[in-house]
Design an enzyme around this catalytic site. Structure first.
Site, PDB file in Angstrom:
ATOM      1  N   THR A 300    -100.942 -40.107 -24.674  1.00 49.43           N
ATOM      2  CA  THR A 300     -99.494 -40.008 -24.811  1.00 49.43           C
ATOM      3  C   THR A 300     -98.806 -41.138 -24.051  1.00 49.43           C
ATOM      4  O   THR A 300     -99.379 -41.757 -23.146  1.00 49.43           O
ATOM      5  CB  THR A 300     -98.958 -38.682 -24.254  1.00 49.43           C
ATOM      6  OG1 THR A 300     -98.995 -38.719 -22.816  1.00 49.43           O
ATOM      7  CG2 THR A 300     -99.745 -37.500 -24.775  1.00 49.43           C
ATOM      8  N   ASP A 301     -97.568 -41.388 -24.413  1.00 51.46           N
ATOM      9  CA  ASP A 301     -96.755 -42.293 -23.618  1.00 51.46           C
ATOM     10  C   ASP A 301     -96.504 -41.649 -22.253  1.00 51.46           C
ATOM     11  O   ASP A 301     -96.759 -40.465 -22.050  1.00 51.46           O
ATOM     12  CB  ASP A 301     -95.443 -42.609 -24.348  1.00 51.46           C
ATOM     13  CG  ASP A 301     -94.958 -44.029 -24.078  1.00 51.46           C
ATOM     14  OD1 ASP A 301     -95.225 -44.551 -22.980  1.00 51.46           O
ATOM     15  OD2 ASP A 301     -94.316 -44.612 -24.965  1.00 51.46           O
ATOM     16  N   TRP A 302     -95.964 -42.425 -21.338  1.00 48.80           N
ATOM     17  CA  TRP A 302     -95.948 -42.043 -19.930  1.00 48.80           C
ATOM     18  C   TRP A 302     -94.850 -41.010 -19.610  1.00 48.80           C
ATOM     19  O   TRP A 302     -93.705 -41.153 -20.002  1.00 48.80           O
ATOM     20  CB  TRP A 302     -95.737 -43.295 -19.079  1.00 48.80           C
ATOM     21  CG  TRP A 302     -96.986 -43.957 -18.584  1.00 48.80           C
ATOM     22  CD1 TRP A 302     -97.187 -44.450 -17.312  1.00 48.80           C
ATOM     23  CD2 TRP A 302     -98.215 -44.227 -19.279  1.00 48.80           C
ATOM     24  NE1 TRP A 302     -98.457 -44.995 -17.198  1.00 48.80           N
ATOM     25  CE2 TRP A 302     -99.102 -44.865 -18.382  1.00 48.80           C
ATOM     26  CE3 TRP A 302     -98.661 -43.979 -20.568  1.00 48.80           C
ATOM     27  CZ2 TRP A 302    -100.391 -45.269 -18.738  1.00 48.80           C
ATOM     28  CZ3 TRP A 302     -99.948 -44.381 -20.937  1.00 48.80           C
ATOM     29  CH2 TRP A 302    -100.781 -45.005 -20.025  1.00 48.80           C
ATOM     30  N   LEU A 304     -94.595 -37.345 -20.008  1.00 53.41           N
ATOM     31  CA  LEU A 304     -94.128 -36.315 -20.930  1.00 53.41           C
ATOM     32  C   LEU A 304     -94.066 -34.922 -20.312  1.00 53.41           C
ATOM     33  O   LEU A 304     -93.428 -34.034 -20.875  1.00 53.41           O
ATOM     34  CB  LEU A 304     -95.043 -36.244 -22.164  1.00 53.41           C
ATOM     35  CG  LEU A 304     -94.611 -37.031 -23.395  1.00 53.41           C
ATOM     36  CD1 LEU A 304     -94.528 -38.502 -23.081  1.00 53.41           C
ATOM     37  CD2 LEU A 304     -95.575 -36.785 -24.544  1.00 53.41           C
TER      38      LEU A 304
END
Length: 581
Positions: A300-302, A304
């Site tokens: 995932t992107d940072w 979350l």
């Protein structure tokens, strides 16, 4: 020697042996891809005040069992190598000795944004990805990525948090400089070359794994706002071109990219669930895994899951559409969606509790850990690639031939929009702004005022709106038009002295008046003063073509559709424009 420690055994056998020996806590640690900082002398950070990162390096490696890290900051090559070896030694001393996988945001250009990239520092300096796209040469992109691979390997980076292959379709969006522009077909060609340059034909000990982002394409942000922030969370498709944004990702998968990062954005007005892509089962499991056949790691992107502080300011989790859920519920939803790893987080205890409570099956955790361990083995991190040579790092990073390749690419990428008096001859009297006068003195006599000059050289950056939040100030958003009184001052110079204007296009600037009044206009995407002046004086050949159109007005930008490439009315310069000298 346990079977997983035996390099003669098949990777799959080693993975299963190691997995069978891991506690639930050790497995949970693998699911987090956190951030580290290092001391300037190459030693690990063993004390923290919590203002930037909440945990020290030993707390994360020894205490929480994490083995995937993204290094923040710009440092010397030898120091990075020393630091890398020190944290590998720390990891080797843990119960199972699982090695660290070290990643980085881009480090080979001119942008410095703690949330997206770092300037080149000790590494060879190239134009941004937009500049590589302006040249339209897959071989150049391959040479770039191969150079990145060699320099990264020397200091221990084994995962590149790039390439970024979103389509630049919303002119205001702040992340365009890291893309290959607005054309899906060109982006697909270039990402193939990029992935092969980083990874080779297949992943192995000499590879750097490519984490391609931001699936399923982050360009169509409503009003161009950035989804790091709540006011930018919505991603929209009023032009109905959702599938177009998938095309580059299909090319990346076909090229064998080993990792994929879903974006923060929350799709609105589609048949997808209106939750951020990192939580979106229809997007990750349904589209990416099942329809497109991606079998690699999904990170995932940072940020979350947990609220945090950046520069001492509070920042909520980017849990768009699931803000109401607890941290544990968010983690469970992301795992159910198909994510393997959480970027920028370090809370393995949440995973442990989810398994022990029965909310998440341990077999689901095993599936992701299996993928993560497999890559460590394939990259040679358990064997010959665990440590690096600091002397070799110092010799490799920024090596003369790498620097020369980057400098040549800067010159090739420059895009001549209007030529006027170019190329300049003789040694004119030069008035310069935002250009190093010592550098300019090699091309002409530098004078103190425009009135004394035969030619002025003015470097500008694409405008943006200042934002009060310090972290958001790194993400240049908002208006693309030059504001008053700056525009009046610029035009006064252009009307006083024949002026070469060079505009750095991190986004598509609105510059009709400047284009009309400048004697010559050049676009750059990250280039030194020497590169610009070499082109202006005919010492190097520019080859750049605009990777997106330059709009005529902000009204045209606001009326365009965020998912449609080059959709503004009557642009000053169309996509692909560029003159030869």
């Amino acid at each position: 020697m346990h079977p997983y420690q035996d390099p003669t055994r098949p990777v799959a056998e080693r993975v299963e042996d190691l997995l069978s020996r891991m506690t639930l806590e050790e497995k949970a640690g693998q699911l987090f891809h956190s951030m580290l900082m290092m001391n300037p002398d190459g030693t690990p950070v063993t004390e923290t005040d919590g203002s930037m990162l909440p945990f020290t390096t030993p707390e994360l490696i020894e205490g929480r069992g994490l083995t995937h890290f993204n290094l923040l900051g710009t440092h010397g090559a030898r120091e990075m190598a020393l630091w890398h070896n020190a944290i590998q030694e720390m990891a080797a001393a843990t119960r199972l000795g699982i090695p660290v996988s070290l990643s980085t945001d881009p480090r080979h250009a001119f942008t410095d944004n703690i949330g997206a990239s770092f300037n080149s520092g000790a590494f060879s300096a190239w134009p941004e990805a937009l500049g590589l796209a302006a040249v339209r040469d897959p071989e150049l992109v391959f040479r770039f990525a191969d150079t990145v691979r060699r320099e990264y390997l020397s200091v221990g980076f084994r995962t590149a948090l790039h390439p970024q292959i979103d389509l630049a379709t919303e002119p205001r969006w702040s992340r365009q400089s890291g893309t290959f522009g607005s054309d899906a077909a060109l982006t697909g060609e270039l990402v193939r070359a990029y992935v092969l340059g980083l990874q080779g034909e297949e992943l192995g000990p000499d590879s750097v794994a490519a984490m391609v982002k931001h699936f399923p394409g982050g360009g169509p942000q409503k009003d161009g706002e950035d989804p790091h922030f709540a006011h930018g969370k919505e991603q929209v498709y009023p032009g109905g071109l959702r599938d177009l944004h998938l095309e580059p990702f299909k090319a990346a998968i076909a090229a064998g990219c080993s990792q994929m990062m879903p974006y923060y954005g929350q799709p609105v007005g589609t048949d997808w669930e209106e939750v951020g892509f990192g939580f979106n089962r229809g997007v990750i499991q349904g589209l990416l895994r099942e329809e497109l056949g991606f079998t690699g790691i999904v990170c995932t992107d940072w940020g979350l899951l947990n609220d945090s502080e950046i520069f001492g300011e509070p920042h909520g989790a980017r849990a768009w559409g699931v803000e109401h859920l607890s941290v544990a519920e968010r983690a469970a939803k992301a795992l159910d969606a198909g994510a393997d790893q959480f970027g920028g987080e370090e809370c393995p205890e949440v995973i442990v509790e989810l398994v022990r409570s029965g909310r998440v099956a341990e077999s689901r955790v095993d599936a992701s850990v299996r993928r993560l361990l497999h890559e460590k083995f394939v990259l040679g991190l358990f064997d010959e690639r665990r440590y690096v040579d600091p002397d070799e790092a110092a010799e490799t990073v920024g090596r003369a031939d790498f620097a020369a390749l980057g400098a040549a690419a800067q010159r090739r990428s420059l895009t001549v929009l209007t030529a006027g008096p170019l190329p300049v001859g003789n040694r004119p009297k030069l008035y310069v702004e935002n250009v190093d006068p010592v550098t300019a003195a090699a091309y002409g006599e530098v004078v103190a005022t425009p009135a004394e000059a035969d030619l002025a050289v003015l470097r500008l950056r694409t405008p943006y709106e200042e934002r009060p939040n310090k972290f958001e100030s790194f993400f240049h958003s908002g208006s693309l038009a030059f504001p008053e009184p700056e525009l009046t001052r610029i035009l006064a110079l252009l009307d006083t002295t024949p002026t070469l204007v060079c505009v750095n296009l991190e986004r598509p600037a609105v510059l009709p008046e400047i284009a009309e009044h400048a004697a010559a206009l050049i676009a750059d995407y990250g280039a030194s003063d020497e590169a610009l002046l070499d082109v202006a004086f005919g010492r190097a050949k520019p080859e750049g073509r605009l990777p997106f159109e330059l709009p005529r007005s902000m009204a045209a930008v606001e009326a365009s559709r965020p998912d449609v490439p080059n959709d503004t009315a009557d642009p000053v310069f169309p996509y692909g424009h560029g003159l030869e000298l």
